[in-house]
Design a protein around this motif. Structure first.
Motif, PDB file in Angstrom:
ATOM      1  N   GLU A 208     -24.100  31.808 -73.375  1.00 36.49           N
ATOM      2  CA  GLU A 208     -23.295  31.732 -72.023  1.00 36.49           C
ATOM      3  C   GLU A 208     -23.118  33.094 -71.599  1.00 36.49           C
ATOM      4  N   ASN A 209     -22.398  33.956 -72.471  1.00 32.65           N
ATOM      5  CA  ASN A 209     -21.982  35.172 -72.167  1.00 32.65           C
ATOM      6  C   ASN A 209     -23.123  36.193 -72.083  1.00 32.65           C
ATOM      7  N   LEU A 210     -24.341  35.969 -72.922  1.00 40.43           N
ATOM      8  CA  LEU A 210     -25.312  36.976 -73.022  1.00 40.43           C
ATOM      9  C   LEU A 210     -26.051  36.722 -71.660  1.00 40.43           C
ATOM     10  N   LEU A 211     -26.166  35.398 -71.417  1.00 38.25           N
ATOM     11  CA  LEU A 211     -27.242  35.116 -70.179  1.00 38.25           C
ATOM     12  C   LEU A 211     -26.496  35.605 -69.120  1.00 38.25           C
ATOM     13  N   GLY A 212     -24.995  35.527 -68.859  1.00 40.07           N
ATOM     14  CA  GLY A 212     -24.207  35.856 -67.724  1.00 40.07           C
ATOM     15  C   GLY A 212     -24.559  37.400 -67.515  1.00 40.07           C
ATOM     16  N   ILE A 213     -24.411  38.230 -68.603  1.00 38.88           N
ATOM     17  CA  ILE A 213     -24.859  39.622 -68.657  1.00 38.88           C
ATOM     18  C   ILE A 213     -25.955  39.849 -67.843  1.00 38.88           C
ATOM     19  N   LEU A 214     -26.912  39.133 -67.875  1.00 35.07           N
ATOM     20  CA  LEU A 214     -28.285  39.318 -67.108  1.00 35.07           C
ATOM     21  C   LEU A 214     -27.916  38.943 -65.791  1.00 35.07           C
ATOM     22  N   ALA A 215     -27.488  37.632 -65.698  1.00 34.50           N
ATOM     23  CA  ALA A 215     -27.387  37.059 -64.317  1.00 34.50           C
ATOM     24  C   ALA A 215     -26.537  37.594 -63.224  1.00 34.50           C
ATOM     25  N   VAL A 216     -25.305  37.907 -63.740  1.00 34.67           N
ATOM     26  CA  VAL A 216     -24.435  38.575 -62.734  1.00 34.67           C
ATOM     27  C   VAL A 216     -24.838  39.784 -62.148  1.00 34.67           C
ATOM     28  N   PRO A 217     -25.198  40.696 -62.842  1.00 38.38           N
ATOM     29  CA  PRO A 217     -25.827  42.025 -62.159  1.00 38.38           C
ATOM     30  C   PRO A 217     -26.915  41.651 -61.306  1.00 38.38           C
ATOM     31  N   GLN A 218     -28.049  40.655 -61.521  1.00 38.83           N
ATOM     32  CA  GLN A 218     -29.085  40.143 -60.517  1.00 38.83           C
ATOM     33  C   GLN A 218     -28.508  39.881 -59.458  1.00 38.83           C
ATOM     34  N   VAL A 219     -27.227  39.066 -59.473  1.00 43.49           N
ATOM     35  CA  VAL A 219     -26.714  38.284 -58.032  1.00 43.49           C
ATOM     36  C   VAL A 219     -26.251  39.385 -57.106  1.00 43.49           C
ATOM     37  N   LEU A 220     -25.466  40.252 -57.966  1.00 46.21           N
ATOM     38  CA  LEU A 220     -24.984  41.522 -57.221  1.00 46.21           C
ATOM     39  C   LEU A 220     -25.790  42.341 -56.682  1.00 46.21           C
ATOM     40  N   ALA A 221     -27.234  42.728 -57.358  1.00 46.28           N
ATOM     41  CA  ALA A 221     -28.368  43.562 -56.801  1.00 46.28           C
ATOM     42  C   ALA A 221     -28.701  42.768 -55.447  1.00 46.28           C
ATOM     43  N   LEU A 222     -29.071  41.280 -55.708  1.00 48.43           N
ATOM     44  CA  LEU A 222     -29.702  40.584 -54.415  1.00 48.43           C
ATOM     45  C   LEU A 222     -28.662  40.941 -53.254  1.00 48.43           C
ATOM     46  N   HIS A 223     -27.564  40.772 -53.370  1.00 48.45           N
ATOM     47  CA  HIS A 223     -26.481  40.985 -52.306  1.00 48.45           C
ATOM     48  C   HIS A 223     -26.562  42.108 -51.718  1.00 48.45           C
ATOM     49  N   GLU A 224     -26.459  43.147 -52.539  1.00 48.68           N
ATOM     50  CA  GLU A 224     -26.605  44.731 -52.030  1.00 48.68           C
ATOM     51  C   GLU A 224     -27.907  44.859 -51.337  1.00 48.68           C
ATOM     52  N   ASP A 225     -28.940  44.228 -51.845  1.00 53.03           N
ATOM     53  CA  ASP A 225     -30.340  44.323 -51.181  1.00 53.03           C
ATOM     54  C   ASP A 225     -30.465  43.921 -49.924  1.00 53.03           C
ATOM     55  N   LEU A 226     -29.675  42.643 -49.511  1.00 54.20           N
ATOM     56  CA  LEU A 226     -29.683  41.802 -48.349  1.00 54.20           C
ATOM     57  C   LEU A 226     -28.980  42.651 -47.633  1.00 54.20           C
ATOM     58  N   LEU A 227     -27.809  43.224 -47.893  1.00 53.34           N
ATOM     59  CA  LEU A 227     -27.078  43.970 -46.784  1.00 53.34           C
ATOM     60  C   LEU A 227     -27.614  45.168 -46.459  1.00 53.34           C
ATOM     61  N   ARG A 228     -28.201  45.988 -47.365  1.00 46.46           N
ATOM     62  CA  ARG A 228     -28.806  47.194 -47.054  1.00 46.46           C
ATOM     63  C   ARG A 228     -30.007  46.955 -46.122  1.00 46.46           C
ATOM     64  N   GLU A 229     -30.857  45.741 -46.105  1.00 48.73           N
ATOM     65  CA  GLU A 229     -31.873  45.456 -45.394  1.00 48.73           C
ATOM     66  C   GLU A 229     -31.177  45.215 -43.758  1.00 48.73           C
ATOM     67  N   MET A 230     -30.063  44.654 -43.886  1.00 50.01           N
ATOM     68  CA  MET A 230     -29.228  44.609 -42.517  1.00 50.01           C
ATOM     69  C   MET A 230     -29.008  45.636 -41.812  1.00 50.01           C
ATOM     70  N   LEU A 231     -28.666  46.625 -42.588  1.00 49.80           N
ATOM     71  CA  LEU A 231     -28.319  48.062 -42.122  1.00 49.80           C
ATOM     72  C   LEU A 231     -29.566  48.682 -41.439  1.00 49.80           C
ATOM     73  N   THR A 232     -30.658  48.493 -42.429  1.00 51.23           N
ATOM     74  CA  THR A 232     -32.087  49.247 -41.875  1.00 51.23           C
ATOM     75  C   THR A 232     -32.412  48.360 -40.708  1.00 51.23           C
ATOM     76  N   LEU A 233     -32.101  47.217 -40.243  1.00 55.08           N
ATOM     77  CA  LEU A 233     -32.662  46.578 -39.270  1.00 55.08           C
ATOM     78  C   LEU A 233     -31.823  46.936 -38.163  1.00 55.08           C
ATOM     79  N   LEU A 234     -30.655  47.487 -38.439  1.00 58.07           N
ATOM     80  CA  LEU A 234     -29.810  48.083 -37.224  1.00 58.07           C
ATOM     81  C   LEU A 234     -30.169  49.275 -36.912  1.00 58.07           C
ATOM     82  N   ALA A 235     -30.444  50.241 -38.111  1.00 59.15           N
ATOM     83  CA  ALA A 235     -30.874  51.571 -37.883  1.00 59.15           C
ATOM     84  C   ALA A 235     -32.228  51.693 -37.094  1.00 59.15           C
ATOM     85  N   ALA A 236     -33.082  50.515 -37.121  1.00 60.75           N
ATOM     86  CA  ALA A 236     -34.091  50.677 -36.204  1.00 60.75           C
ATOM     87  C   ALA A 236     -34.151  50.058 -34.911  1.00 60.75           C
ATOM     88  N   ASP A 237     -32.961  49.508 -34.954  1.00 66.89           N
ATOM     89  CA  ASP A 237     -32.795  48.884 -33.420  1.00 66.89           C
ATOM     90  C   ASP A 237     -31.919  49.708 -32.436  1.00 66.89           C
TER      91      ASP A 237
END
Length: 285
Positions: free
Chosen positions: A76-105
């Protein structure tokens, strides 16, 4: 439940979150099943390759069954060390893309996506859209982010940065964490191992979902209607079907209704976007 605009990147983000969660839960269940199976061999002095010679790559995990069970029970802990950073990275990517949309608009936000990262992406989006993220969710996000950083920069042990972050978190945020996960966030001491297990995955999945939805609602108003219409036409073009100009406009309207209903874009706005994209348009008389 907020009404969300499901533009392509947002749909992809949701699918990746689901896949990450399903993969984590599947591997966790698999490790438990494997441990239960190995309990049948309790007391054996044989290694796994001798007991299960037909399992591919078993020699890479060639331990006695008692030692193998110890590792599987800690999965459980070993898998979480892989999965939690993935969720954080996906969220960061989503919000960065929102900023990119605003920058283009809008020219006033032309550089808003520069140097955007997990530590500042919410603040950048707030300045551009006026979104007021739920404070407790923001606190929890950064708490787990700093716990993740301890695994990257401090060998998975609590450093002073994490202790400072814990001390700054409000009682309200800790109460939300306990409500979501069913457990209290650990009061780490310097040098203690930092857990990133199932509780942390459940917690970060919940708060990033809420933050993403709040950002989505804010983006709906912050991005111009022309910008949204252009996004819809681009979205439609990814899977456009053959048809005459009138049929294509109806297809675009269908995409707008299916994924972009909260925007209430008109047929005229969508037709104008098709024209800007170089498509011939025929409106029904």
């Amino acid at each position: 439940m907020p009404r969300l605009v499901k533009y392509p990147h947002y749909r992809d983000h949701e699918q990746q979150r689901i896949q990450t969660n399903d993969t984590m839960m599947g591997l966790l269940a698999g490790s438990r099943l494997a441990s239960q199976t190995l309990s049948l061999t309790e007391g054996s002095q044989l290694v796994l390759s001798q007991i299960f010679p037909g399992v591919p790559h078993i020699e890479r995990f060639n331990l006695r069954t008692d030692r193998a069970r110890e590792i599987l029970d800690d999965a459980e802990n070993l898998l979480g060390i892989l999965a939690v950073p993935q969720v954080l990275a996906l969220h960061e990517d989503l919000l960065r893309e929102m900023l990119t949309l605003l920058a283009a608009d809008d020219p006033q936000w032309s550089n808003i996506d520069d140097n955007a990262k997990a530590a500042n992406v919410h603040a950048k989006l707030s300045s551009a859209t006026g979104v007021a993220f739920t404070p407790e969710s923001i606190e929890i996000f950064h708490l787990v982010r700093v716990a993740r950083n301890a695994h990257i920069h401090s060998g998975g042990r609590a450093n002073q940065t994490l202790l400072n972050r814990i001390s700054s978190v409000s009682p309200a945020a800790f109460a939300v964490w306990e409500e979501i996960t069913g457990t209290a966030f650990p009061p780490y001491e310097l040098g203690q191992p930092v857990a990133l297990g199932l509780s942390e995955l459940i917690g970060i999945l919940a708060v990033t979902k809420r933050l993403a939805e709040e950002a989505n609602v804010a983006l709906q108003a912050a991005l111009s209607r022309v910008g949204w219409a252009d996004i819809i036409v681009t979205d439609w073009s990814r899977f456009a079907k053959a048809g005459n100009p009138g049929q294509k406009l109806r297809q675009v309207v269908g995409v707008a209704r299916r994924y972009y209903a909260p925007l209430c874009l008109t047929e005229d706005e969508l037709a104008a976007a098709m024209t800007r994209a170089g498509h011939k348009v025929e409106k029904k008389q």
